[in-house]
Enzyme design. Structure first.
Site, PDB file in Angstrom:
ATOM      1  N   LYS A 125       0.646  -0.855   0.424  1.00 47.06           N
ATOM      2  CA  LYS A 125      -0.329  -0.295  -0.021  1.00 47.06           C
ATOM      3  C   LYS A 125       0.765   1.332   0.061  1.00 47.06           C
ATOM      4  O   LYS A 125       0.687   2.387  -0.677  1.00 47.06           O
ATOM      5  CB  LYS A 125      -1.372   0.241   1.101  1.00 47.06           C
ATOM      6  CG  LYS A 125      -1.629  -1.135   1.192  1.00 47.06           C
ATOM      7  CD  LYS A 125      -2.938  -1.176   2.591  1.00 47.06           C
ATOM      8  CE  LYS A 125      -3.729  -2.296   2.215  1.00 47.06           C
ATOM      9  NZ  LYS A 125      -4.643  -2.617   3.044  1.00 47.06           N
ATOM     10  N   GLN A 169      -4.893  -2.105   9.414  1.00 45.37           N
ATOM     11  CA  GLN A 169      -4.905  -3.153   8.376  1.00 45.37           C
ATOM     12  C   GLN A 169      -5.542  -4.080   9.838  1.00 45.37           C
ATOM     13  O   GLN A 169      -5.542  -4.394  10.372  1.00 45.37           O
ATOM     14  CB  GLN A 169      -3.475  -3.567   8.793  1.00 45.37           C
ATOM     15  CG  GLN A 169      -2.959  -4.585   7.898  1.00 45.37           C
ATOM     16  CD  GLN A 169      -3.727  -4.284   6.534  1.00 45.37           C
ATOM     17  OE1 GLN A 169      -3.724  -3.268   5.487  1.00 45.37           O
ATOM     18  NE2 GLN A 169      -4.487  -5.143   5.774  1.00 45.37           N
ATOM     19  N   ASP A 192     -11.307   2.764   4.098  1.00 44.76           N
ATOM     20  CA  ASP A 192     -11.897   1.257   4.356  1.00 44.76           C
ATOM     21  C   ASP A 192     -13.101   1.344   3.586  1.00 44.76           C
ATOM     22  O   ASP A 192     -14.084   0.138   3.957  1.00 44.76           O
ATOM     23  CB  ASP A 192     -10.909   0.936   5.110  1.00 44.76           C
ATOM     24  CG  ASP A 192      -9.755   0.002   5.124  1.00 44.76           C
ATOM     25  OD1 ASP A 192      -9.769  -0.782   3.552  1.00 44.76           O
ATOM     26  OD2 ASP A 192      -9.450  -0.320   6.009  1.00 44.76           O
TER      27      ASP A 192
HETATM   28  N1  LIG Z   1      -7.929  -2.306   6.384  1.00 39.18           N
HETATM   29  C1  LIG Z   1      -8.015  -3.236   5.786  1.00 39.18           C
HETATM   30  N2  LIG Z   1      -7.997  -4.597   5.952  1.00 39.18           N
HETATM   31  C2  LIG Z   1      -7.613  -5.743   5.289  1.00 39.18           C
HETATM   32  C3  LIG Z   1      -7.821  -5.540   3.881  1.00 39.18           C
HETATM   33  C4  LIG Z   1      -8.596  -4.338   3.418  1.00 39.18           C
HETATM   34  O1  LIG Z   1      -9.242  -4.298   2.483  1.00 39.18           O
HETATM   35  N3  LIG Z   1      -8.905  -3.673   4.038  1.00 39.18           N
HETATM   36  N4  LIG Z   1      -7.980  -6.912   2.710  1.00 39.18           N
HETATM   37  C5  LIG Z   1      -7.412  -7.352   3.186  1.00 39.18           C
HETATM   38  C6  LIG Z   1      -5.685  -7.993   2.528  1.00 39.18           C
HETATM   39  N5  LIG Z   1      -5.434  -6.812   1.545  1.00 39.18           N
HETATM   40  C7  LIG Z   1      -5.507  -5.833   1.806  1.00 39.18           C
HETATM   41  O2  LIG Z   1      -5.022  -5.177   2.650  1.00 39.18           O
HETATM   42  C8  LIG Z   1      -4.970  -7.259   0.720  1.00 39.18           C
HETATM   43  C9  LIG Z   1      -4.717  -7.938  -0.578  1.00 39.18           C
HETATM   44  C10 LIG Z   1      -4.438  -9.411  -1.265  1.00 39.18           C
HETATM   45  C11 LIG Z   1      -3.575  -7.719  -2.377  1.00 39.18           C
HETATM   46  C12 LIG Z   1      -3.001  -8.112  -3.449  1.00 39.18           C
HETATM   47  O3  LIG Z   1      -2.833  -8.016  -4.326  1.00 39.18           O
HETATM   48  N6  LIG Z   1      -3.190  -9.439  -3.452  1.00 39.18           N
HETATM   49  C13 LIG Z   1      -2.309 -10.096  -4.498  1.00 39.18           C
HETATM   50  C14 LIG Z   1      -1.298 -11.755  -3.843  1.00 39.18           C
HETATM   51  C15 LIG Z   1      -0.675 -10.815  -3.594  1.00 39.18           C
HETATM   52  C16 LIG Z   1       0.594 -12.240  -3.106  1.00 39.18           C
HETATM   53  O4  LIG Z   1       1.842 -12.186  -3.598  1.00 39.18           O
HETATM   54  O5  LIG Z   1       0.952 -12.598  -2.074  1.00 39.18           O
HETATM   55  C17 LIG Z   1      -2.685 -10.815  -5.360  1.00 39.18           C
HETATM   56  O6  LIG Z   1      -4.701 -11.050  -5.705  1.00 39.18           O
HETATM   57  O7  LIG Z   1      -2.389 -10.481  -6.869  1.00 39.18           O
HETATM   58  C18 LIG Z   1      -3.809  -6.502  -1.605  1.00 39.18           C
HETATM   59  C19 LIG Z   1      -4.316  -6.485  -0.604  1.00 39.18           C
HETATM   60  C20 LIG Z   1      -7.195  -8.305   4.402  1.00 39.18           C
HETATM   61  N7  LIG Z   1      -7.360  -6.930   4.952  1.00 39.18           N
END
Ligand SMILES: Nc1nc2c(c(=O)[nH]1)N[C@@H](CN(C=O)c1ccc(C(=O)N[C@@H](CCC(=O)O)C(=O)O)cc1)CN2
Length: 366
Positions: A125, A169, A192
Site C-alpha cells: 500500500k 490493517q 476503508d
Molecule cells: N483494512 C483492511 N484490511 C484488510 C483488507 C482491506 O481491504 N482493508 N483486505 C485484506 C488484505 N488486503 C489489503 O489489505 C490485500 C489482499 C491482497 C492483495 C493483493 O494484491 N494480492 C495479490 C497477491 C499478493 C501476494 O502475492 O502475496 C493478488 O491477489 O494478486 C492486496 C491487498 C485483509 N485486510
C-alpha cells in the site's frame, strides 16, 4: 413458536458456546424477554465450511485429468485494470496538486502486530501510494499494544490535516475491539469504508456513503470495466464477511442485481450458486467452489487468496482462490485469476478512495 422454542437442542456445541457470548451482550435484543427464543439479531455463529456432506472436493484437487475439455472463460486481468486505475489516479493527483498550490493526498496506515501477510499488504500500500504521488504515513505498533494505544494513534491522524485517509490493517490482534477501533476513525477519512456511518449508508436506499470498502468496490469495478451487465442479473455472493461478502452483496443490489448470499449454513451451496449469472466468492477456503457450482456462461469473481503447499514453488507454497480455477474455466464466460485478479484492485481502490477524500477536503468534489 414451537419450532423456534425447540431448535436450541439441535445446535452444535460450538454454536452453543457462541450463544453464551451473544446472550450476555447488550445488543442481544429480546432474548431475556422471550427466554428460549433466538435473539432478534440472530446468533453470532462461526463460519465452518469443512467436513460437510453436501460439498464435494473439486476434481482438479483430486488430480483428475481435465485436459479433455476446452476452457471457455475469458480471463479478467485485474492486474492490468488496476494498473490503468493507478495511472488515472496519478493524473488526478497531479491535477489536484496544481489546483491546490502543491497539496497532495495523504494516507495513514496503522499496523498492529507482525503478521507476515499484513506486513506485506501494508508495504504494498505504501509503495503504491509513492508511485501515484500520494503521501503515506505509517504507524507500526507491537502486538502487545493496548486498544488505547491504537485509539491514540487514530486520534492523532484524525486531527492531522495532511492525512486524508486512515486505514487500520485487519485483522487486529484478538484482544482488541475491532468495532471500537474502526468507529474511532473520522468518517471523513474512512477510506476503508468500515465506519458504521459509511457501511450503514451503503445498506440504505437513497443514501450515499463517503467511501465504499475497497475489495467489494474493486469487484464491481472489474465487472463494469469488463462490460459485464449487472442490472437484473442474479448474483450469488459466497461468504458474508464484513470486509467483502456483506458490502459486496449491498453494492450488487445498488447495481440492480438480484442477490443471494450463500454462507456456511446454506444447505446445498453448489445448487444455489449454480443459479447465478454472477458469482463473487469470498470465503477464504481454497478451491471450495468447484466447476459443478458454476452455471455455463456465468461470470466468476474470485476474492479468495489462500496459500496452499507447493514443494515446487520457491516459497514452498502458492496462492489459490476460493474457486477451483481449472474447473470453473470450463464453465464460466469470464473469470478472475488468483493472484492477479481482485487483489491488485483492492489497492487501486484504496488509492482512489484516498484521492476522493483529499478532493473533498479541498472542496473539489462534494
Ligand atoms: N483494512 C483492511 N484490511 C484488510 C483488507 C482491506 O481491504 N482493508 N483486505 C485484506 C488484505 N488486503 C489489503 O489489505 C490485500 C489482499 C491482497 C492483495 C493483493 O494484491 N494480492 C495479490 C497477491 C499478493 C501476494 O502475492 O502475496 C493478488 O491477489 O494478486 C492486496 C491487498 C485483509 N485486510
Amino acid at each position: 413458536m414451537g419450532d423456534r422454542g425447540n431448535f436450541k437442542k439441535n445446535l452444535r456445541k460450538d454454536a452453543r458456546e457462541d450463544i453464551k457470548l451473544t446472550t450476555s451482550s447488550s445488543t442481544d435484543l429480546h432474548c431475556s424477554f422471550h427466554g428460549a427464543l433466538p435473539p432478534l439479531l440472530g446468533w453470532n455463529s462461526p463460519e465452518i465450511w469443512r467436513d460437510r456432506d453436501d460439498i464435494q472436493p473439486c476434481r482438479a484437487i483430486l488430480d483428475e485429468d481435465l485436459t479433455k475439455t476446452e476452457p471457455t472463460a475469458a480471463i479478467i486481468d485485474g492486474k492490468m485494470i488496476a494498473e490503468k486505475i493507478r495511472q488515472e489516479v496519478t493524473e488526478e493527483v497531479t491535477r489536484l496538486k496544481s489546483q491546490t498550490g502543491g497539496k497532495v493526498p495523504g494516507l495513514a496506515v496503522v499496523l498492529v502486530g507482525s503478521r507476515k501477510d499484513s506486513e506485506t499488504y501494508v508495504r504494498s500500500k505504501k509503495k503504491a501510494c509513492k508511485e501515484v504521488g500520494i503521501a503515506s504515513f505509517g504507524e507500526d505498533l507491537p502486538e502487545s499494544s493496548s486498544e488505547e494505544d491504537v485509539l491514540a494513534v487514530v486520534r492523532k491522524f484524525n486531527e492531522d490535516p495532511s492525512v486524508h485517509g486512515i486505514l487500520i490493517q485487519l485483522p487486529l490482534p484478538k484482544h482488541m475491539n475491532e468495532e471500537k477501533v474502526l468507529a474511532a476513525v473520522s468518517v471523513e477519512k474512512d477510506v476503508d469504508g468500515f465506519h458504521p456511518l459509511n457501511i450503514g449508508k451503503l445498506a440504505m436506499q437513497g443514501r450515499t456513503p463517503l467511501f465504499v470498502p475497497c475489495t467489494p468496490k474493486g469487484c464491481i469495478e472489474l465487472l463494469l470495466r469488463s462490460n459485464v451487465d449487472i442490472k437484473g442479473k442474479h448474483a450469488v455472493v459466497i461468504g458474508r464477511s464484513n470486509v467483502v461478502g456483506t458490502p459486496a452483496a449491498m453494492l450488487l443490489q445498488r447495481h440492480q442485481a438480484t442477490v443471494t448470499v450463500v454462507h456456511s449454513y446454506t444447505p446445498n451451496p453448489a445448487e444455489v450458486t449454480r443459479r447465478a449469472d454472477i458469482v463473487i466468492a469470498a470465503v477464504g477456503v481454497a478451491h471450495l467452489v468447484g466447476g459443478d457450482w458454476i452455471k455455463p456462461g456465468a461470470v466468476v469473481i474470485d476474492v479468495g487468496i489462500n496459500p496452499i503447499e507447493d514443494p515446487s514453488a520457491k516459497k514452498g507454497y502458492r496462492l489459490v482462490g476460493d474457486v477451483c480455477f481449472k474447473e470453473a474455466c470450463m464453465k464460466a464466460s469470464a473469470i478472475t485469476p488468483v493472484p492477479g485478479g481482485v487483489g491488485p484492485m483492492t489497492i487501486a481502490m484504496l488509492l482512489s478512495n484516498t484521492l476522493d477524500s483529499a478532493k473533498r477536503a479541498y472542496g473539489l468534489i462534494n
